[in-house]
Write an enzyme that holds these catalytic residues in place. Structure first.
Site, PDB file in Angstrom:
ATOM      1  CE  LYS A  19       2.164   5.124   8.087  1.00 25.28           C
ATOM      2  NZ  LYS A  19       0.861   5.013   8.267  1.00 25.28           N
ATOM      3  CE1 TYR A  72      -3.915   2.568   0.752  1.00 27.56           C
ATOM      4  CE2 TYR A  72      -2.219   3.227   2.599  1.00 27.56           C
ATOM      5  CZ  TYR A  72      -3.454   3.341   1.473  1.00 27.56           C
ATOM      6  OH  TYR A  72      -4.145   4.637   1.749  1.00 27.56           O
ATOM      7  CG  ASP A  94       6.116   3.980   0.314  1.00 31.80           C
ATOM      8  OD1 ASP A  94       6.306   4.827   1.224  1.00 31.80           O
ATOM      9  OD2 ASP A  94       4.603   3.666   0.188  1.00 31.80           O
TER      10      ASP A  94
HETATM   11  N1  PMP Z   1       3.029   4.564   1.910  1.00 25.89           N
HETATM   12  C1  PMP Z   1       2.770   3.473   3.074  1.00 25.89           C
HETATM   13  C2  PMP Z   1       4.120   2.306   3.078  1.00 25.89           C
HETATM   14  C3  PMP Z   1       1.960   3.336   4.206  1.00 25.89           C
HETATM   15  O1  PMP Z   1       2.144   2.662   5.118  1.00 25.89           O
HETATM   16  C4  PMP Z   1       1.172   4.614   4.197  1.00 25.89           C
HETATM   17  C5  PMP Z   1      -0.227   4.814   5.192  1.00 25.89           C
HETATM   18  N2  PMP Z   1      -0.209   3.554   6.097  1.00 25.89           N
HETATM   19  C6  PMP Z   1       1.013   5.394   3.106  1.00 25.89           C
HETATM   20  C7  PMP Z   1       1.918   5.354   2.033  1.00 25.89           C
HETATM   21  C8  PMP Z   1       0.145   6.536   3.042  1.00 25.89           C
HETATM   22  O2  PMP Z   1       0.350   7.398   3.960  1.00 25.89           O
HETATM   23  P1  PMP Z   1      -0.819   8.563   4.413  1.00 25.89           P
HETATM   24  O3  PMP Z   1      -1.739   7.530   5.042  1.00 25.89           O
HETATM   25  O4  PMP Z   1      -0.276   9.247   5.299  1.00 25.89           O
HETATM   26  O5  PMP Z   1      -1.417   9.169   3.338  1.00 25.89           O
END
Ligand code: PMP
Length: 428
Positions: free
Chosen positions: A265, A142, A237
């Site tokens: 985060k 994701y 990511d």
């Molecule tokens: N990339 C990863 C690996 C994530 O875990 C997340 C959210 N959990 C995102 C992108 C998206 O981040 P956000 O929820 O702050 O938009």
């Protein structure tokens, strides 16, 4: 009816599904969500006043635990001077410097307000840099909810068992190629089939969004080799893994240098943030240095930056990651032992302070294996833990996260609760 139930009923009337992000609704585990009033250290306190040991930790940002006094003091001090200017501040420069120090692959970095914006923007830059349109991602990873990335996605998409999301134009989805994570042969085939068409490969180097799934030895190295050979941009990511599994994220732990990295985060210490960065030659395509447009009213928000700076300062202190590893290892070992004692098949995947206990008997190295886990059993486990004051992530396809505020006693308490929960599973 409890206060949380009353609030959820009111929420359902005005908010789709009663929540502002799907997994919060507890759909995969049954029952109504707990409404949180406040947090302190490793604990959250519900609207009813009940305390829980928290392993969600806001899905990763809270590596210092809830309301860490030093960070709260700093956020409060900064807030007194104004919450947003939409103009340059010194603190943004310092945060960019701290990020670049921890991540040698990042020469330039742009702050956004969420991880979704970071990955979406990284893709745009990669497409601009290569003049190509296609991207490759892995099933069950994701990367936020941008259109191109909502194809075979993990996290809430996996939790709800949704097919690819309606509303994503087919023409765009067709540009996203997906293959299984950890599958070297599929990766080689994909490069064979799309050799000079792939702008980028985006990967969670340690997957957090189908539950925790580490890379097989050599997988990330092969990914680096193939992307370099084909002029494809490799995007790590590290929205979850950055500053979590090591200060320098998965790229430090596995010794790989991606072209672009996305963060979020932890670098915002629990306030809205994201970031994407990498080689200067690629990042200098971003406006106003270059022609690739990307902007944000609240990007580099002073409160988020203050929280992030303080968090990065604290994680850089000696012994920080050693403590985190110690309590995480204790939790992992404790869960494996109790499952064994209770005769419940359990596969525990852990990298540092991210871990998932899959109700599965074989190894879980990709999304297909993750989906074989017994989600009904997981749901009962979750509810039994909740009854015992443990707030575990409400989905089999998410990671439990520990923080520096978790103590050995917290973990002992959790393992004891898990032991009872697993025994109940065997009896019923
Ligand atoms: N990339 C990863 C690996 C994530 O875990 C997340 C959210 N959990 C995102 C992108 C998206 O981040 P956000 O929820 O702050 O938009």
């Amino acid at each position: 009816m409890s206060k949380s139930q009353q609030l959820f009923e009111q929420a359902l009337a005005r908010i789709p599904g009663g929540v502002n992000s799907p997994v919060r609704a507890f759909r995969a585990v049954g029952g109504d969500p707990v409404f949180i009033e406040r947090g302190e250290g490793s604990q959250i306190i519900s609207a009813e006043g009940r305390s829980y040991i928290d392993y969600v930790m806001s899905w990763g940002p809270l590596i210092l635990g809830h309301a860490p006094p030093e960070a709260i003091e700093e956020i409060t001090r900064v807030a007194r001077g104004g919450t947003s200017f939409g103009a340059c501040t010194e603190a943004e420069v310092r945060l960019a410097e701290r990020i670049a120090e921890a991540f040698p692959s990042i020469e330039r970095v742009r702050l956004t307000s969420s991880g979704t914006e970071a990955t979406m923007s990284a893709l745009r830059v990669a497409r601009a840099a290569t003049g190509r349109d296609k991207i490759l991602k892995f099933d069950g990873c994701y990367h936020g909810h941008a259109d191109s990335l909502l194809v075979k996605a993990g996290s809430g998409v996996a939790t709800l068992g949704l097919p690819d999301s309606p509303g994503v134009p087919r023409a765009l989805a067709e540009l996203t190629i997906t293959i299984p994570f950890n599958d070297l042969a599929a990766l080689e085939q994909a490069f064979e089939a799309h050799r000079d068409e792939l702008a980028a490969v985006i990967v969670e180097p340690v997957v957090g969004n189908m539950g925790c799934v580490p890379p097989r030895p050599g997988f990330l190295q092969a990914l680096r080799r193939l992307t370099a050979a084909h002029g494809t941009i490799l995007i790590f990511d590290e929205v979850i893994t950055g500053f979590r599994i090591a200060r320098g994220g998965a790229q430090e732990l596995y010794g790989i240098k991606p072209d672009l990295t996305t963060l979020g985060k932890i670098i915002g210490g629990g306030l809205p943030v994201g970031a994407y960065g990498g080689k200067a030659e690629v990042m200098d395509l971003v406006a106003p240095a270059g022609p690739v447009y990307q902007a944000g009213t609240l990007s580099g928000n002073p409160l988020a930056v203050a929280a992030g700076l303080k968090t990065l300062e604290i994680v850089s202190r000696p012994g920080f990651y050693e403590h985190l590893e110690g309590i995480s290892a204790q939790l992992g070992t404790g869960l494996v032992r109790t499952a064994h004692d209770a005769g419940v098949p359990l596969t525990l995947n852990r990298v540092g302070s991210m871990l998932t206990a899959f109700f599965a008997s074989g190894p879980v190295e990709d999304y297909t294996a993750a989906r074989r886990a017994d989600t009904a059993k997981f749901a009962r486990f979750f509810r039994a833990l909740l009854d015992r004051g443990i707030y575990w992530p409400p989905s089999q396809f998410e990671c439990a996260m520990l923080s520096a505020a978790h103590s050995y006693e917290d973990v002992e308490c959790t393992v004891a609760a898990a032991s009872e929960a697993l025994r109940i599973l065997q009896e019923t």
